[in-house]
Design a protein around this motif. Structure first.
Motif, PDB file in Angstrom:
ATOM      1  N   GLU A  51       0.834  -1.213   0.000  1.00  0.00           N
ATOM      2  CA  GLU A  51       0.000   0.000   0.000  1.00  0.00           C
ATOM      3  C   GLU A  51       0.866   1.260   0.000  1.00  0.00           C
ATOM      4  OE1 GLU A  51      -3.543   2.085   2.682  1.00  0.00           O
ATOM      5  OE2 GLU A  51      -2.866   0.041   3.121  1.00  0.00           O
ATOM      6  N   ARG A  52       1.967   1.226   0.754  1.00  0.00           N
ATOM      7  CA  ARG A  52       2.813   2.406   0.886  1.00  0.00           C
ATOM      8  C   ARG A  52       3.656   2.662  -0.363  1.00  0.00           C
ATOM      9  NH1 ARG A  52       6.622   1.436   5.506  1.00  0.00           N
ATOM     10  NH2 ARG A  52       4.612   1.050   6.512  1.00  0.00           N
ATOM     11  N   HIS A  53       4.126   1.609  -1.031  1.00  0.00           N
ATOM     12  CA  HIS A  53       5.097   1.791  -2.117  1.00  0.00           C
ATOM     13  C   HIS A  53       4.542   1.488  -3.509  1.00  0.00           C
ATOM     14  CE1 HIS A  53       8.377   2.514   0.709  1.00  0.00           C
ATOM     15  NE2 HIS A  53       7.877   1.544   1.441  1.00  0.00           N
ATOM     16  N   ASP A  54       3.349   0.902  -3.588  1.00  0.00           N
ATOM     17  CA  ASP A  54       2.658   0.676  -4.858  1.00  0.00           C
ATOM     18  C   ASP A  54       3.579   0.058  -5.921  1.00  0.00           C
ATOM     19  OD1 ASP A  54       0.550   0.717  -6.643  1.00  0.00           O
ATOM     20  OD2 ASP A  54       1.024   2.726  -7.369  1.00  0.00           O
ATOM     21  N   PRO A  55       4.155  -1.124  -5.653  1.00  0.00           N
ATOM     22  CA  PRO A  55       5.077  -1.734  -6.620  1.00  0.00           C
ATOM     23  C   PRO A  55       4.347  -2.338  -7.816  1.00  0.00           C
ATOM     24  CG  PRO A  55       4.693  -3.239  -4.816  1.00  0.00           C
ATOM     25  CD  PRO A  55       3.974  -1.964  -4.451  1.00  0.00           C
ATOM     26  N   ALA A  56       5.090  -2.420  -8.932  1.00  0.00           N
ATOM     27  CA  ALA A  56       4.557  -3.097 -10.115  1.00  0.00           C
ATOM     28  C   ALA A  56       4.768  -4.600 -10.015  1.00  0.00           C
ATOM     29  CB  ALA A  56       5.237  -2.561 -11.371  1.00  0.00           C
ATOM     30  N   ARG A  57       5.829  -5.005  -9.315  1.00  0.00           N
ATOM     31  CA  ARG A  57       6.159  -6.425  -9.130  1.00  0.00           C
ATOM     32  C   ARG A  57       6.843  -6.599  -7.778  1.00  0.00           C
ATOM     33  NH1 ARG A  57       5.978  -9.558 -13.755  1.00  0.00           N
ATOM     34  NH2 ARG A  57       7.428 -11.060 -12.857  1.00  0.00           N
ATOM     35  N   ILE A  58       6.794  -7.829  -7.266  1.00  0.00           N
ATOM     36  CA  ILE A  58       7.406  -8.139  -5.970  1.00  0.00           C
ATOM     37  C   ILE A  58       8.311  -9.358  -6.100  1.00  0.00           C
ATOM     38  CG2 ILE A  58       6.984  -8.790  -3.562  1.00  0.00           C
ATOM     39  CD1 ILE A  58       4.270  -7.524  -3.739  1.00  0.00           C
ATOM     40  N   GLY A  59       9.455  -9.316  -5.418  1.00  0.00           N
ATOM     41  CA  GLY A  59      10.331 -10.469  -5.306  1.00  0.00           C
ATOM     42  C   GLY A  59      10.549 -10.773  -3.833  1.00  0.00           C
ATOM     43  N   ILE A  60      10.435 -12.051  -3.453  1.00  0.00           N
ATOM     44  CA  ILE A  60      10.581 -12.440  -2.054  1.00  0.00           C
ATOM     45  C   ILE A  60      11.561 -13.608  -1.943  1.00  0.00           C
ATOM     46  CG2 ILE A  60       9.411 -13.285   0.017  1.00  0.00           C
ATOM     47  CD1 ILE A  60       6.851 -12.030  -0.971  1.00  0.00           C
ATOM     48  N   ALA A  61      12.546 -13.451  -1.057  1.00  0.00           N
ATOM     49  CA  ALA A  61      13.504 -14.514  -0.756  1.00  0.00           C
ATOM     50  C   ALA A  61      13.108 -15.158   0.562  1.00  0.00           C
ATOM     51  CB  ALA A  61      14.917 -13.933  -0.653  1.00  0.00           C
ATOM     52  N   ILE A  62      13.107 -16.501   0.600  1.00  0.00           N
ATOM     53  CA  ILE A  62      12.768 -17.224   1.822  1.00  0.00           C
ATOM     54  C   ILE A  62      13.880 -18.223   2.158  1.00  0.00           C
ATOM     55  CG2 ILE A  62      10.267 -16.997   1.496  1.00  0.00           C
ATOM     56  CD1 ILE A  62      10.307 -19.960   0.516  1.00  0.00           C
ATOM     57  N   PRO A  63      14.040 -18.580   3.448  1.00  0.00           N
ATOM     58  CA  PRO A  63      15.084 -19.529   3.838  1.00  0.00           C
ATOM     59  C   PRO A  63      14.604 -20.974   3.737  1.00  0.00           C
ATOM     60  CG  PRO A  63      14.025 -18.685   5.796  1.00  0.00           C
ATOM     61  CD  PRO A  63      13.346 -18.008   4.629  1.00  0.00           C
ATOM     62  N   GLY A  64      14.145 -21.348   2.547  1.00  0.00           N
ATOM     63  CA  GLY A  64      13.615 -22.684   2.353  1.00  0.00           C
ATOM     64  C   GLY A  64      13.280 -22.917   0.893  1.00  0.00           C
ATOM     65  N   LEU A  65      12.366 -23.817   0.638  1.00  0.00           N
ATOM     66  CA  LEU A  65      12.044 -24.217  -0.726  1.00  0.00           C
ATOM     67  C   LEU A  65      10.744 -23.580  -1.203  1.00  0.00           C
ATOM     68  CD1 LEU A  65      12.836 -28.046  -0.570  1.00  0.00           C
ATOM     69  CD2 LEU A  65      14.398 -26.100  -0.852  1.00  0.00           C
ATOM     70  N   ALA A  66      10.726 -23.285  -2.500  1.00  0.00           N
ATOM     71  CA  ALA A  66       9.532 -22.709  -3.114  1.00  0.00           C
ATOM     72  C   ALA A  66       9.299 -23.364  -4.467  1.00  0.00           C
ATOM     73  CB  ALA A  66       9.692 -21.210  -3.298  1.00  0.00           C
ATOM     74  N   THR A  67       8.038 -23.584  -4.788  1.00  0.00           N
ATOM     75  CA  THR A  67       7.641 -24.031  -6.118  1.00  0.00           C
ATOM     76  C   THR A  67       6.655 -23.009  -6.651  1.00  0.00           C
ATOM     77  OG1 THR A  67       7.923 -26.364  -5.542  1.00  0.00           O
ATOM     78  CG2 THR A  67       6.599 -25.869  -7.483  1.00  0.00           C
ATOM     79  N   GLY A  68       7.057 -22.302  -7.703  1.00  0.00           N
ATOM     80  CA  GLY A  68       6.233 -21.203  -8.171  1.00  0.00           C
ATOM     81  C   GLY A  68       6.159 -20.143  -7.086  1.00  0.00           C
ATOM     82  N   THR A  69       4.952 -19.789  -6.662  1.00  0.00           N
ATOM     83  CA  THR A  69       4.773 -18.781  -5.603  1.00  0.00           C
ATOM     84  C   THR A  69       4.365 -19.427  -4.282  1.00  0.00           C
ATOM     85  OG1 THR A  69       2.477 -18.399  -6.289  1.00  0.00           O
ATOM     86  CG2 THR A  69       4.173 -16.971  -7.249  1.00  0.00           C
TER      87      THR A  69
END
Length: 291
Positions: A51-69
């Motif tokens: 809401e504050r920064h109104d991004p066009a896209r987001i990237g998130i790094a996590i300390p584990g495994l991800a498949t897609g989102t």
């Protein structure tokens, strides 16, 4: 330019930054918080940042495994397991990935290995994160868990553990903390500093973790034929102490044609995963967005 929002969600802290899509590797820090203890807490922070920064896209790094989102296995933040992060923000493009793999994306895009097509990244902190660049692409594997070298084992008699790999138990930050305590030092950072200052006991204690790292990494180098191993996280600043014994173990277990592998300190420091998340969100040929 389009604005990107990048998040680095670790087991201890959550950090956020923004970047322009034209220069995604240059991330401006916008905040740091203790790692959320519940999914609801994370969702509140995420929605407020959007809401504050109104991004066009987001990237998130996590300390584990991800498949897609979707987060598939996050040992230090189990409340994330099975969560589709994109479902929290319908319609907003989101990229999710392992923090070590995204750190390597940053180092391969504009950092320590930007001129190489084949390299290994090792991030040593509370645990051990790792990633591989092969043929100019960050390797992710069928379930996002490729190249998890924290689970590499050089002891066939080891009983194993469901949460901590052999290499993590011998060479992670927690392992260094335990060794430090045996000679009255506060933590692994103190152990490194003592060794740097000439403390013979500290130098001797570090030979075990360094040998474990070199021995386990030798198998990876033999498998992948990389020319460099880049170290991220706090240990990147300790290479002056650890490089010699790691190289000795590596070379002892490698044939002559593979012994020229170099150890490099990452250029992005603790901001590597955040920069990698922004780069992945912007789109990169090194990062294959697998659904």
């Amino acid at each position: 330019m389009s604005r990107l929002l990048a998040l680095d969600l670790g087991g201890t802290n959550l950090r956020a930054g923004v970047a322009d899509a034209g220069r995604p590797g240059v991330v401006e820090s916008i905040g740091r918080w203790p790692a959320p203890a519940r999914l609801a807490d994370f969702e509140v922070i995420l929605r407020e940042l959007v809401e504050r920064h109104d991004p066009a896209r987001i990237g998130i790094a996590i300390p584990g495994l991800a498949t897609g989102t979707t987060c598939t296995w996050v040992p230090n933040l189990p409340w994330l397991d099975g969560v589709d992060v994109a479902a929290m923000l319908p319609g907003l493009p989101l990229v999710l990935g392992n923090d070590a793999q995204l750190s390597l994306l940053a180092e391969a895009t504009g950092g320590a290995v930007s001129k190489l097509e084949d390299a290994i990244l090792l991030a040593i902190g509370t645990g051990i994160g790792s990633a591989v660049l092969s043929g100019g692409r960050v390797v992710r594997g069928a379930g996002g868990g490729a190249t998890s070298f924290g689970w590499a084992c050089a002891d066939p008699s080891d009983a194993g553990d469901d949460r901590d790999g052999w290499l993590e138990r011998h060479a992670s930050g927690r392992a260094l903390d335990r060794l430090a305590a045996t000679i009255g030092l506060a933590d692994g950072a103190g152990l490194i500093e003592a060794a740097r200052g000439g403390n013979v006991q500290a130098q001797h204690l570090l030979e075990g973790p360094a040998s474990a790292l070199g021995t386990a990494l030798a198998g990876a180098v033999a498998l992948l034929d990389v020319r460099a191993i880049v170290f991220a996280g706090g240990v990147a600043t300790a290479l002056d102490v650890l490089e010699k014994p790691i190289i000795a173990a590596l070379q002892r277990q490698l044939p002559p044609h593979l012994r020229a592998v170099r150890l490099l300190a990452g250029q992005y420091g603790p901001g590597a995963a955040l920069a990698g998340a922004a780069i992945a969100a912007a789109g990169s040929p090194l990062w294959e967005d697998r659904k």
